[in-house]
Motif scaffolding. Structure first.
Motif, PDB file in Angstrom:
ATOM      1  N   PHE A   9      11.745  -9.562  10.533  1.00  0.00           N
ATOM      2  CA  PHE A   9      11.446  -9.185   9.156  1.00  0.00           C
ATOM      3  C   PHE A   9       9.946  -9.154   8.883  1.00  0.00           C
ATOM      4  O   PHE A   9       9.498  -8.524   7.930  1.00  0.00           O
ATOM      5  N   LYS A  10       9.158  -9.820   9.717  1.00  0.00           N
ATOM      6  CA  LYS A  10       7.710  -9.791   9.511  1.00  0.00           C
ATOM      7  C   LYS A  10       7.172  -8.364   9.575  1.00  0.00           C
ATOM      8  O   LYS A  10       6.174  -8.047   8.921  1.00  0.00           O
ATOM      9  N   TRP A  11       7.820  -7.495  10.351  1.00  0.00           N
ATOM     10  CA  TRP A  11       7.389  -6.098  10.420  1.00  0.00           C
ATOM     11  C   TRP A  11       7.768  -5.367   9.143  1.00  0.00           C
ATOM     12  O   TRP A  11       7.012  -4.502   8.667  1.00  0.00           O
ATOM     13  N   ILE A  12       8.932  -5.688   8.593  1.00  0.00           N
ATOM     14  CA  ILE A  12       9.330  -5.109   7.302  1.00  0.00           C
ATOM     15  C   ILE A  12       8.382  -5.602   6.209  1.00  0.00           C
ATOM     16  O   ILE A  12       7.958  -4.837   5.338  1.00  0.00           O
ATOM     17  N   TYR A  13       8.030  -6.876   6.272  1.00  0.00           N
ATOM     18  CA  TYR A  13       7.075  -7.448   5.326  1.00  0.00           C
ATOM     19  C   TYR A  13       5.750  -6.679   5.375  1.00  0.00           C
ATOM     20  O   TYR A  13       5.134  -6.410   4.333  1.00  0.00           O
ATOM     21  N   GLY A  14       5.320  -6.309   6.575  1.00  0.00           N
ATOM     22  CA  GLY A  14       4.087  -5.545   6.711  1.00  0.00           C
ATOM     23  C   GLY A  14       4.144  -4.230   5.948  1.00  0.00           C
ATOM     24  O   GLY A  14       3.147  -3.800   5.345  1.00  0.00           O
ATOM     25  N   GLU A  15       5.306  -3.569   5.963  1.00  0.00           N
ATOM     26  CA  GLU A  15       5.474  -2.343   5.191  1.00  0.00           C
ATOM     27  C   GLU A  15       5.530  -2.639   3.694  1.00  0.00           C
ATOM     28  O   GLU A  15       4.993  -1.875   2.876  1.00  0.00           O
ATOM     29  N   MET A  16       6.169  -3.743   3.320  1.00  0.00           N
ATOM     30  CA  MET A  16       6.224  -4.118   1.908  1.00  0.00           C
ATOM     31  C   MET A  16       4.831  -4.373   1.344  1.00  0.00           C
ATOM     32  O   MET A  16       4.545  -4.059   0.184  1.00  0.00           O
ATOM     33  N   GLU A  17       3.953  -4.954   2.177  1.00  0.00           N
ATOM     34  CA  GLU A  17       2.586  -5.201   1.735  1.00  0.00           C
ATOM     35  C   GLU A  17       1.871  -3.911   1.348  1.00  0.00           C
ATOM     36  O   GLU A  17       0.986  -3.911   0.481  1.00  0.00           O
ATOM     37  N   LYS A  18       2.242  -2.806   1.979  1.00  0.00           N
ATOM     38  CA  LYS A  18       1.595  -1.521   1.690  1.00  0.00           C
ATOM     39  C   LYS A  18       2.029  -0.956   0.345  1.00  0.00           C
ATOM     40  O   LYS A  18       1.369  -0.072  -0.202  1.00  0.00           O
ATOM     41  N   GLY A  19       3.154  -1.443  -0.182  1.00  0.00           N
ATOM     42  CA  GLY A  19       3.654  -0.974  -1.465  1.00  0.00           C
ATOM     43  C   GLY A  19       4.624   0.177  -1.338  1.00  0.00           C
ATOM     44  O   GLY A  19       4.743   0.825  -0.290  1.00  0.00           O
ATOM     45  N   GLY A  20       5.339   0.443  -2.422  1.00  0.00           N
ATOM     46  CA  GLY A  20       6.237   1.587  -2.484  1.00  0.00           C
ATOM     47  C   GLY A  20       7.564   1.408  -1.786  1.00  0.00           C
ATOM     48  O   GLY A  20       8.289   2.386  -1.584  1.00  0.00           O
ATOM     49  N   VAL A  21       7.913   0.178  -1.405  1.00  0.00           N
ATOM     50  CA  VAL A  21       9.190  -0.077  -0.731  1.00  0.00           C
ATOM     51  C   VAL A  21      10.238  -0.489  -1.756  1.00  0.00           C
ATOM     52  O   VAL A  21       9.994  -1.384  -2.570  1.00  0.00           O
ATOM     53  N   MET A  22      11.399   0.140  -1.710  1.00  0.00           N
ATOM     54  CA  MET A  22      12.510  -0.215  -2.587  1.00  0.00           C
ATOM     55  C   MET A  22      13.352  -1.333  -1.993  1.00  0.00           C
ATOM     56  O   MET A  22      13.719  -2.296  -2.671  1.00  0.00           O
ATOM     57  N   VAL A  23      13.682  -1.196  -0.705  1.00  0.00           N
ATOM     58  CA  VAL A  23      14.521  -2.183  -0.030  1.00  0.00           C
ATOM     59  C   VAL A  23      14.164  -2.197   1.449  1.00  0.00           C
ATOM     60  O   VAL A  23      13.792  -1.170   2.027  1.00  0.00           O
ATOM     61  N   GLY A  24      14.238  -3.368   2.050  1.00  0.00           N
ATOM     62  CA  GLY A  24      14.022  -3.495   3.483  1.00  0.00           C
ATOM     63  C   GLY A  24      15.090  -4.375   4.078  1.00  0.00           C
ATOM     64  O   GLY A  24      15.515  -5.357   3.461  1.00  0.00           O
ATOM     65  N   PRO A  82      11.360  -6.174  -2.461  1.00  0.00           N
ATOM     66  CA  PRO A  82      10.011  -6.683  -2.704  1.00  0.00           C
ATOM     67  C   PRO A  82       9.717  -6.934  -4.176  1.00  0.00           C
ATOM     68  O   PRO A  82       8.823  -7.720  -4.499  1.00  0.00           O
ATOM     69  N   GLY A  83      10.466  -6.296  -5.091  1.00  0.00           N
ATOM     70  CA  GLY A  83      10.286  -6.589  -6.507  1.00  0.00           C
ATOM     71  C   GLY A  83      10.711  -7.990  -6.881  1.00  0.00           C
ATOM     72  O   GLY A  83      10.313  -8.523  -7.923  1.00  0.00           O
ATOM     73  N   HIS A  84      11.530  -8.608  -6.031  1.00  0.00           N
ATOM     74  CA  HIS A  84      11.975 -10.000  -6.215  1.00  0.00           C
ATOM     75  C   HIS A  84      11.053 -10.927  -5.440  1.00  0.00           C
ATOM     76  O   HIS A  84      10.401 -11.797  -6.007  1.00  0.00           O
ATOM     77  N   VAL A  85      10.979 -10.750  -4.139  1.00  0.00           N
ATOM     78  CA  VAL A  85      10.058 -11.448  -3.265  1.00  0.00           C
ATOM     79  C   VAL A  85      10.041 -10.692  -1.943  1.00  0.00           C
ATOM     80  O   VAL A  85      11.056 -10.084  -1.564  1.00  0.00           O
ATOM     81  N   LYS A  86       8.911 -10.683  -1.281  1.00  0.00           N
ATOM     82  CA  LYS A  86       8.791  -9.905  -0.037  1.00  0.00           C
ATOM     83  C   LYS A  86       9.427 -10.669   1.121  1.00  0.00           C
ATOM     84  O   LYS A  86       8.784 -11.012   2.113  1.00  0.00           O
ATOM     85  N   GLU A  87      10.701 -10.935   1.010  1.00  0.00           N
ATOM     86  CA  GLU A  87      11.437 -11.722   1.999  1.00  0.00           C
ATOM     87  C   GLU A  87      12.917 -11.440   1.825  1.00  0.00           C
ATOM     88  O   GLU A  87      13.360 -10.931   0.787  1.00  0.00           O
TER      89      GLU A  87
END
Length: 487
Positions: free
Chosen positions: A330-345, A355-360
């Motif tokens: 999930f750390k790789w998904i987190y990396g994408e969430m850090e960039k913004g614009g992610v709805m779900v991972g 990520p709107g709840h928490v990036k985890e």
């Protein structure tokens, strides 16, 4: 050099063997040094690096180990907030993310590993998984501490007094505000009006009582199993996949309830079952969740690991959503969430996050979203899955974990992964390959087979997806032969 290393998500070892008080102090001392370095770069006041959260799951002596971790971190000047009781990993992550003074978190858990294991997950200031660059620095800090000490002083160097600073430790209630936040994320009135009946299986882990009581508070009739305070987990592995979910599947089939929800040992993952006792794998769950988020009016990129189902790809193409693929973890998904614009991972193992709840990942929130989906549509989970497969096409998935010899692992890493390139597999033409994490062969008809070394256990994991269970088993047999006998 230290023999403590961080894998896909954290460091894990057997309690009393690799996981000892001394080794825990090594890890926390090093992590505290790195957290403090980053806090200083961010402009923290001298001698006041900020707040660190410490949580733990339901493993043997987990609270005792958490106290050691908290006191060790406090000796680096941190104001440590230690959970009063066991908590899910997403609870710690949410708590960190919603505290402006927090610089990170330390979670004592071994996730889905067997009961005899315990470990450490490190979380960043936004609650997300620590990237490889961070854990590499922690490992380097451990080596520096050991190298700075001769044998006579090694024990003192690894004690809790590395920095001679004095912080504080306070036990706090992490669960009440976190659970309140979860309630705000779903339509509780729709759920209350739906008269749903759900079986909950926490697999003796950190979701125990929390999810069941949340659902009850929303008017759901709940039967919870495997919920005793038993650090042996009654012999089960706390992983929400067969065969460990068989008790839950039998119970939901017996009762004919609308759904079964299963969490792993630290409740950041989800598995499910329908009223007929069929397992609903995480591939189908993340596809349902993605559709549901769009139905709720959300949009954005979808991120999944390389082991995700082609079902998700089909849905994203239909909905014109951008789908990003990452290596496993999930750390790789987190990396994408850090960039913004992610709805779900989400990942194949059942870790799904908004990520709107928490990036985890958050296994409790995913259960609530599936409950909301059932309530708003008036359909049970099995019906929702059936309709999704009718729309997107039927695909089956399975995986195996293979215990291999050192020679087999060496051959697999050094020969198979970089060099093996078949033109067809089990009669199906290879139409693509991906070697970012092990080796994956994409086959005609959206089938695929993959082989990769586990990042958390001494195993090679093999995965396959195809239209039928028989084809999946044939692909897995083929992959097992390649791993065990060489390409």
């Amino acid at each position: 050099m230290s023999d403590i290393h961080f894998g896909t998500d954290g460091w894990r070892a057997i309690i009393g063997e690799g996981f000892t008080e001394e080794n825990l102090r090594k890890v926390v001392n090093a992590a505290a040094l790195v957290f403090a370095e980053d806090a200083a770069k961010a402009g923290a006041a001298a001698g006041a690096p900020g707040v660190l959260y410490v949580g733990h799951d339901c493993r043997l002596d987990a609270h005792h180990f958490a106290e050691i971790a908290a006191n060790t971190a406090a000796n680096h000047g941190f104001r440590v907030k230690l959970t009063q009781d066991y908590c899910p990993t997403p609870t710690l992550c949410w708590s960190v993310a919603h505290d402006d003074e927090a610089v990170g978190g330390i979670m004592l858990t071994s996730s889905h590993n067997p009961a005899e294991y315990l470990g450490v997950k490190l979380r960043m200031a936004d609650g997300g998984a620590s990237p490889k660059e961070f854990t590499d620095r922690v490992e380097q800090a451990m080596d520096a501490i050991e190298n700075a000490s001769d044998g006579a002083n090694a024990q003192s160097a690894n004690s809790a007094n590395v920095s001679n600073k004095v912080g504080t430790v306070a036990e706090v209630d992490l669960m009440t505000p976190y659970l309140a936040a979860l309630r705000e994320l779903v339509d509780t009135e729709a759920i209350r009006a739906a008269n749903l009946r759900i079986v909950v299986d926490p697999l003796f882990g950190a979701g125990r009582a929390y999810l069941a009581n949340l659902l009850r508070d929303m008017g759901v009739e709940v039967v919870e199993i495997n919920n005793a305070a038993d650090p042996t987990f009654d012999g089960l592995h706390p992983e929400p996949i067969p065969p460990w979910v068989d008790r839950g599947l039998a119970k939901v089939r017996e009762l004919g309830y609308d759904a079964l929800f299963i969490n792993d040992g630290d409740a950041d993952r989800i598995g499910a079952g329908d009223s007929r006792g069929n397992f609903v794998n995480p591939h189908r769950i993340i596809t349902l969740i993605t559709q549901h988020m769009v139905n709720r009016g959300e949009t954005g990129r979808v991120v999944s690991t390389i082991t995700a189902s082609a079902l998700l790809d089909r849905l994203c193409r239909k909905l014109e959503l951008e789908l990003i693929s990452t290596p496993v973890g999930f750390k790789w998904i987190y990396g994408e969430m850090e960039k913004g614009g992610v709805m779900v991972g989400g990942e194949e193992s059942g870790g799904i996050g908004l990520p709107g709840h928490v990036k985890e990942r958050d296994g409790l929130l995913m259960a609530l979203l599936l409950t909301e989906m059932m309530a708003q549509t008036g359909k049970d989970l099995g019906t929702l899955v059936d309709e999704m497969l009718e729309d997107l096409g039927h695909l089956e998935f399975a995986r195996r974990g293979l215990t291999v010899s050192d020679a087999q692992m060496s051959n697999f890493r050094n020969q198979t992964i970089p060099n093996f390139a078949p033109e067809e597999v089990c009669g199906s033409r290879v139409v693509g390959e991906d070697r970012r994490d092990g080796v994956k062969f994409m086959l005609e008809g959206d089938a695929w087979v993959m082989m990769r070394p586990s990042g958390t256990e001494p195993l090679v994991r093999i995965y396959a997806e195809a239209e039928t269970t028989d084809k999946v088993e044939a692909l897995l047999d083929w992959a097992q032969g390649i791993v065990e006998n060489g390409a």
